[in-house]
Structures are given as structure tokens and as C-alpha cells.
Design an enzyme around this catalytic site. Structure first.
Site, PDB file in Angstrom:
ATOM      1  CD  GLU A   1      12.079 -11.960  -4.928  1.00 31.09           C
ATOM      2  OE1 GLU A   1      11.858 -11.669  -3.572  1.00 31.09           O
ATOM      3  OE2 GLU A   1      13.177 -11.487  -5.581  1.00 31.09           O
TER       4      GLU A   1
ATOM      5  CG  HIS B   1       8.406  -6.626  -6.904  1.00 32.19           C
ATOM      6  ND1 HIS B   1       8.583  -6.569  -8.431  1.00 32.19           N
ATOM      7  CD2 HIS B   1       9.137  -6.310  -6.390  1.00 32.19           C
ATOM      8  CE1 HIS B   1      10.021  -6.180  -8.446  1.00 32.19           C
ATOM      9  NE2 HIS B   1      10.474  -6.316  -6.945  1.00 32.19           N
TER      10      HIS B   1
END
Length: 583
Positions: A50, A323
Site C-alpha cells: 500500500e 497495520h
């Protein structure tokens, strides 16, 4: 000239860097690069997911260029795959492998299809010898939007992606290279997708090597509920379960009211380690092999694994991503009695039925470094380095080292070539590179269920195109017979019919193209996937004769030669093994 390392430090992190969507994106990703640059121990290979924009990639590169001088940003799909690999050592080759099954263009608000998700592959040279090669595979698989429920329409996609990853890892291991798979796999430990990777490729989940009793998902997941364990605390989920997502330590999982407490000039907000954490789960993984043990004269094993990048932004007070990272250290353990032969025979008394789960055993005693202690911040306190083996060893010491080589201290004892392991003497190694037939049956069930859905979608969209075409023709005929406008009494019927014909035909054409191009391509990819699974299942039936029967469901049936057999196709008829039926 490259100095051959004794340790390799690894980091994988989902950066949450969606342009226009992720909050405080530029500030966070710049800080991610700075934290990587000052990390201790210094990372040698970093896999990012990402990281969607070149701007953010360059920002991270500026911060890390001195410790990670080699890097590759991977391009894929319409908007890019968001994958990048940073390395201390030269990247000799790279490839972007796109998954054959990866979402649907009709789910445009989810975007998985448009970013062309796949596997970023890099071949990295860490030494001067021909086999001093690391093959790194970085991925971000399809997101579990529907929570992995039985009717999850994307579970077939993630299963197919794990299947493709296992094939890539197995091929790299057969070339005799050290293999690393890193990334956000969007799966929980010991799920079918997880088992596909660890059973069909000679790699192990480094976290479960050190934490074999860690959780199988969030507390509410059926697999974890069946273990009847109390709700874990936030600290326990970090230290023992390796939860990288959805935990209370991550500020992006807080409520909006809680997030308002963060910001420049505000007091830091702390989270008690005893906070219950029913939602935390592990979605990010590092899988690793040992490398070619005979060629290397030893093997790579796990020294450390921890959850990292848990620090907050120094000014904004927020977590650096939604995350946390997975960090691991592999250490090279030489063996002075490794045979130069292509494969190592099993030791007398060794377990011939060793499986992927057996390989992921706890390191203890003489087998390795044993357990390790971690701080509450998630940073591991490394155990002391092992002493360098002396130049000469006594027979007892050499036998002890060989015992460590064979008793589970290593990630994987061999890098077997499944296509070559056909002799009875290699039967036990075949068990290490295959799943039981029941697992293949479960995959075939997923494929058939999703194939039925895809066919229904294609048929519906094809009908929509036909109806739209007929409706457009009817509207245009109506325009022909509509009286012309005269004076002040305007007739809007012709305009409305033309507008309806144009819009309806445009929508129908889009669905027609989807039926022809996308769903046709998806069905062909499903056929390829099904053929591969059927083929693997027949081989598994030969490796697990106790499960072989004649009761259909794709079960292998012994023929006169004991090798070829037949299997029922979707329609219940029987097709020859080597022929793909037209369905």
C-alpha cells in the site's frame, strides 16, 4: 566485493498509503522511512505494501538510501499495485506477477481489480558465491471484505492467490535459493490459504516457528473459540500472537472521539497492556526457507520474530499505519557434516511423516536459540549471539550439530523438487509437499461454487446487453413515428425516447463487454485453477493411499498400472487424466 552476512534482518509493513483516502498519508510515510533508517537492528530487506504513489516511495527512499541503497517500485494495474522492495544488496532481477484471479471490475468501490494485485518478485545477491541468492516475493492479496464467511465470494480469489504464491516459492526453492515471502496476506494462521503456502512450498511461517501455540485468529473466530481460551490482552496479542491488525494499540482503530485526543501539542494517550483485545489478528507474514543446505554448507534458521513499527508519529501522535510491521532475523547455522549430495537422507529414527506443521516447531535446547523476550513496545530483546563454531570439532560436537539440523531447528530440512520425488524412498518427503485429498476437495468445492456464480453473472449481463439492444432499437423506431414538433406545442417524446435508447444501450454495452471480456477471462482462469488442483489431488491420492477410494468427488482411482486413473468431471461423467474436458 560483497561480505557474506551471518544474519538477515527482515521487515514487512502495510503502509496504508491510499491517495485521497488514507489520512495524514504524506507525514506518516515519511516517518516510516525515517524509522526504518534508524531501526536497530538495521533492516537488510524491507517489503512494503500500500505504498501507492511515487511521491511516497521517493520520500521513503530519501530516508533509507544509505542503509538500503537498492530498491524497486512495482507498477501494476490501472492505479498501481502499491508494492515496493528495499534491499541492502543488489537486486539482480525483478518481475511483477499479476494474479489470474483478483477481484472484479464491477466492485469498483473496492479497487482490488483496478490496482492489479500480484506478487513483486526480486532476486537479490547477498554474496559472491553462485548460490548466494535470495528470492523475495512481496504481496498484498485480495482483501476479505466479507469477513471470510462461508458465502464469502472472494475466498476463492484468496485461495487461488495462495496457490500461485506457493508455486512461485516452490520454483525458487528448486533453484536452490533462499526464499522469502513477505506481505499482507489477508488470512489468519492455519487457514486453508495459510496451509497451501506452508504445505505446498518448502517454507515456514517464521512467527509460528517461535510461537507454535499462537492464536488462529481473533477471539471470536470459530477456530480460536474452539480452543476455549480467555480473551487475550493487548500486550499478549502483540508478544505471543503477533497481531498486526485491529488491535487497541493502533490509533486508527480508535473511535473518532478517541482520535480527537491526538494531535500536535497534545498529551500522549497511552493504552494499558491489560486492555482486552478480542479483535486483534495477524494478517501480515514472513515465510522463509533454509536455502540449499548441501550447497551452502548449512542452513538459515529463525533467530527473532516480533511485531514492530508500533511507535507513534512524534508530532501528530497517531500510529504510522493501520497495520504494524512484522520483523524477523534469520541467522546462518553452518553444518560441518552436511553431505554434498543433492538430498539428505533421513536420520535413523526420524519421523518419516513430518508435515508442514511439524516443521514449525519451537526452537529449544540445542535446536536453536529457544524462546526470546520482548518488551511491551513489541521490539524483541535479542538473545545473545551463538558462539562461532571452532575450526575443529570433536565427533560428539559434530553429531550434536547434525542433530540440530534434523530435529526441527531449521525452517525446512530440504528444498524438495516435487516432480522428482517419485521413488518409494522419497515418499516421506512427498508428504511434506502435499496436502491430504480432503483439502483439495475443499478447494474444488470453492472453485465450483464460484464458477457457478461467475457463469450466472455472465449470463445475466449477456441478457442485459441483448435486452438493451432490443430496447434501443424499439425506442429509435418510436422516434421515427413520433409527430414532429410544431409551434408552441413542443413534443418531448422523441427526445425522451432517444435519451432512453442512448443510456440503455451504453449500460447494456458495458455489461456485454464485461460478459465477453472479464467473465470469459475469469472462467478460463478458474478452469486452469481447477485443472491444477485436480492434478495435485490425484498425486496426493497416490501419496496418501489410506485415503484413496472409488467414491467420486475427485478421488483418485487406482488403474492397472497404479499411476493413471480417472476422475469424475463436473457433470458426473468420467474423463481421462490427461484430457481437459469442455465444460
Amino acid at each position: 566485493m560483497l561480505d557474506t552476512p551471518d544474519e538477515i534482518n527482515l521487515v514487512t509493513l502495510n503502509c496504508w498509503g491510499l491517495k485521497y483516502v488514507s489520512k495524514l498519508r504524506r507525514e506518516r510515510l515519511t516517518e516510516i522511512g525515517r524509522q526504518l533508517a534508524i531501526a536497530s537492528p538495521q533492516p537488510h530487506i524491507v517489503a512494503l505494501q500500500e505504498c501507492w504513489t511515487q511521491e511516497d516511495y521517493r520520500s521513503i527512499r530519501r530516508e533509507t538510501r544509505f542503509i538500503l541503497p537498492y530498491a524497486k517500485f512495482y507498477h501494476s494495474g490501472v492505479f498501481g499495485g502499491g508494492l515496493a522492495i528495499l534491499s541492502r544488496w543488489p537486486i539482480e532481477e525483478s518481475t511483477m506477477y499479476r494474479y489470474p484471479l483478483n477481484g472484479r471490475p464491477t466492485a469498483f468501490w473496492r479497487g482490488d481489480w483496478y490496482v492489479g494485485k500480484g506478487v513483486a518478485c526480486a532476486r537479490i545477491r547477498y554474496g559472491t558465491a553462485p548460490n548466494h541468492i535470495i528470492e523475495v516475493f512481496n504481496t498484498h492479496t485480495h482483501a476479505p471484505y466479507e469477513g471470510g464467511k462461508p458465502n464469502d465470494s472472494y475466498i476463492c480469489h484468496r485461495t487461488a492467490q495462495s496457490w500461485e504464491m506457493a508455486k512461485l516459492l516452490r520454483g525458487a526453492a528448486e533453484r536452490g535459493h533462499l526464499v522469502l515471502a513477505m506481505g499482507d496476506f489477508n488470512m489468519i494462521p492455519m487457514s486453508l490459504e495459510h496451509q497451501l503456502i506452508t504445505a505446498l512450498a518448502p517454507v515456514s511461517d517464521v512467527w509460528r516457528v517461535l510461537h507454535p501455540d499462537s492464536s488462529l485468529g481473533p477471539a471470536h473466530h470459530p477456530a480460536e473459540e474452539a480452543r476455549r481460551r480467555p480473551i487475550p490482552t493487548a500486550e499478549f496479542n502483540i508478544l505471543e500472537n503477533g497481531a498486526t491488525s485491529d488491535g487497541p494499540y493502533n490509533t486508527w482503530r480508535w473511535t473518532k472521539a478517541q482520535q480527537k485526543l491526538l494531535g500536535p501539542g497534545k498529551e500522549p494517550v497511552t493504552v494499558s497492556p491489560d486492555t482486552p483485545d478480542p479483535l486483534g489478528k495477524r494478517l501480515d507474514y514472513i515465510f522463509a526457507s533454509t536455502g540449499d543446505i548441501p550447497a551452502l554448507g548449512g542452513a538459515w534458521k529463525v533467530k527473532r520474530a516480533s511485531v514492530g513499527m508500533m511507535m507513534r508519529h512524534p508530532e501528530l501522535g497517531c500510529s504510522l499505519s493501520d497495520h504494524f510491521a512484522v520483523e524477523a532475523t534469520l541467522v546462518f547455522h553452518p553444518s560441518r557434516r552436511v553431505s554434498p549430495s543433492p538430498s539428505l537422507p533421513p536420520l535413523p529414527g526420524s519421523d518419516s511423516n513430518n508435515t508442514a506443521s511439524n516443521r514449525e516447531s519451537t526452537l529449544s535446547g540445542d535446536a536453536g536459540t529457544g524462546g526470546h523476550v520482548q518488551s511491551t513496545s513489541g521490539t524483541a530483546i535479542q538473545p545473545p549471539n551463538e558462539p562461532t563454531p571452532p575450526t575443529t570439532t570433536s565427533p560428539g560436537e559434530s553429531t550434536k550439530a547434525d542433530s540440530a539440523l534434523h530435529n526441527g531447528a531449521y525452517l525446512q530440512l530440504h528444498s524438495p523438487v516435487p516432480s522428482l520425488l517419485n521413488s518409494p524412498s522419497q515418499h516421506q518427503h512427498n508428504h511434506q509437499t502435499s496436502l491430504p485429498p480432503a483439502s483439495y476437495d475443499a478447494i474444488l468445492t470453492l472453485i465450483r461454487r464460484y464458477t457457478a456464480r461467475s457463469r450466472a453473472q455472465r449470463a445475466w449481463r449477456a441478457r442485459h446487453f441483448s435486452l438493451a439492444l432490443l430496447a434501443a432499437v424499439a425506442c429509435l423506431v418510436g422516434v421515427w413515428f413520433t409527430p414532429s414538433n410544431s409551434g408552441k406545442n413542443k413534443n418531448y417524446v422523441a427526445f425522451i425516447l432517444t435519451l432512453v435508447a442512448s443510456l440503455g444501450l451504453a449500460a447494456g454495452t458495458v455489461d456485454g463487454l464485461l460478459a465477453l471480456l472479464f467473465f470469459g477471462s475469469e472462467l478460463k482462469a478458474l478452469r486452469e485453477f481447477e485443472w491444477e488442483v485436480r492434478n495435485a489431488r490425484r498425486r496426493a491420492a497416490l501419496l496418501f493411499p489410506e485415503t484413496r477410494d472409488d467414491s467420486g468427488g475427485g478421488n483418485g482411482r487406482r488403474s492397472e498400472g497404479g499411476v493413471r486413473g480417472q476422475y469424475p468431471d463436473r457433470n458426473g461423467s468420467v474423463g481421462d487424466d490427461g484430457i481437459e474436458d469442455e465444460w
